[in-house]
Design a protein around this motif. Structure first.
Motif, short mmCIF file in Angstrom:
data_model
loop_
_atom_site.label_atom_id
_atom_site.label_comp_id
_atom_site.label_asym_id
_atom_site.label_seq_id
_atom_site.Cartn_x
_atom_site.Cartn_y
_atom_site.Cartn_z
N TRP A 89 -13.63 -29.98 -9.87
CA TRP A 89 -14.24 -31.23 -10.34
C TRP A 89 -14.27 -31.26 -11.87
O TRP A 89 -13.93 -32.25 -12.48
CB TRP A 89 -15.65 -31.35 -9.79
N GLN A 90 -14.66 -30.14 -12.47
CA GLN A 90 -14.73 -30.07 -13.93
C GLN A 90 -13.34 -30.09 -14.55
O GLN A 90 -13.10 -30.78 -15.53
CB GLN A 90 -15.48 -28.82 -14.37
N GLU A 91 -12.43 -29.31 -13.97
CA GLU A 91 -11.07 -29.22 -14.52
C GLU A 91 -10.37 -30.56 -14.53
O GLU A 91 -9.64 -30.89 -15.47
CB GLU A 91 -10.27 -28.20 -13.71
N LEU A 92 -10.57 -31.36 -13.50
CA LEU A 92 -9.89 -32.65 -13.37
C LEU A 92 -10.76 -33.82 -13.83
O LEU A 92 -10.36 -34.97 -13.66
CB LEU A 92 -9.42 -32.86 -11.94
N ALA A 138 -8.54 -40.92 -6.04
CA ALA A 138 -7.32 -40.12 -6.28
C ALA A 138 -7.68 -38.79 -6.94
O ALA A 138 -7.14 -37.74 -6.58
CB ALA A 138 -6.32 -40.89 -7.12
N ARG A 139 -8.61 -38.81 -7.89
CA ARG A 139 -9.03 -37.56 -8.54
C ARG A 139 -9.81 -36.68 -7.57
O ARG A 139 -9.70 -35.46 -7.62
CB ARG A 139 -9.87 -37.85 -9.79
N LEU A 146 -6.89 -28.91 -5.33
CA LEU A 146 -7.00 -27.85 -6.33
C LEU A 146 -8.04 -26.80 -5.93
O LEU A 146 -7.82 -25.59 -6.08
CB LEU A 146 -7.34 -28.45 -7.71
N ALA A 147 -9.16 -27.25 -5.40
CA ALA A 147 -10.20 -26.32 -4.94
C ALA A 147 -9.66 -25.43 -3.83
O ALA A 147 -9.94 -24.23 -3.79
CB ALA A 147 -11.44 -27.09 -4.48
N ALA A 148 -8.87 -26.01 -2.92
CA ALA A 148 -8.26 -25.21 -1.84
C ALA A 148 -7.35 -24.13 -2.43
O ALA A 148 -7.36 -22.98 -1.97
CB ALA A 148 -7.50 -26.11 -0.89
#
Length: 153
Positions: A89-92, A138-139, A146-148
């Motif tokens: 969540w933070q990265e994106l 979409a994010r 990404l978390a997976a």
């Protein structure tokens, strides 16, 4: 009526009407304001928490049905899936206004705990009903993927 439940791993006893929604017990009685009020009819997901690991809408879940239950809120969500979701969540930069995000994070965490490698269809099904007024869907989907990946590595 006195009701005891475990909230974020800590036993809590409240003396409220058994028909009080869990949302208001969390916010007003326990002063845990991370869980948000959105629609009040379980349609938006802003009030999502986990009950024994499963996402539920706290605005329509009565405290009288929860005696002895284990509840996880955004303040207490942890573990491998939660850490991966929060990092993604933070990265994106998923949140825009952020109002729905506690419910989104709890739903995404529950999904990854159950389905570590979700497809787009899995994500859509798990996140259905979690409304984002800023339309960051979409994010959110990208962050779940990404978390997976983060959970694998």
């Amino acid at each position: 009526m006195s009701i005891t439940l475990k909230v974020n791993g800590e036993p809590r006893t409240v003396d409220v009407d058994p028909e009080t929604p869990l949302l208001w017990v969390l916010r007003d009685e326990l002063k845990m304001t991370g869980t948000k009020f959105g629609c009040g009819i379980a349609s938006c997901g802003a009030c999502t928490v986990q009950w024994d690991g499963m996402p539920i809408r706290s605005c329509q879940t009565f405290i009288g049905d929860l005696d002895g239950a284990e509840i996880t809120t955004i303040e207490g969500v942890d573990g491998k899936a939660a850490s991966a979701v929060q990092a993604a969540w933070q990265e994106l930069d998923v949140p825009q206004c952020g109002y729905c995000q506690s419910g989104q994070v709890l739903a995404a965490t529950a999904l990854l705990e159950e389905t570590p490698k979700p497809t787009d269809e899995d994500i859509d099904a798990a996140m259905d009903g979690n409304v984002c007024r800023c339309a960051t869907y979409a994010r959110i989907r990208k962050a779940i993927h990404l978390a997976a990946e983060k959970m694998e590595g």
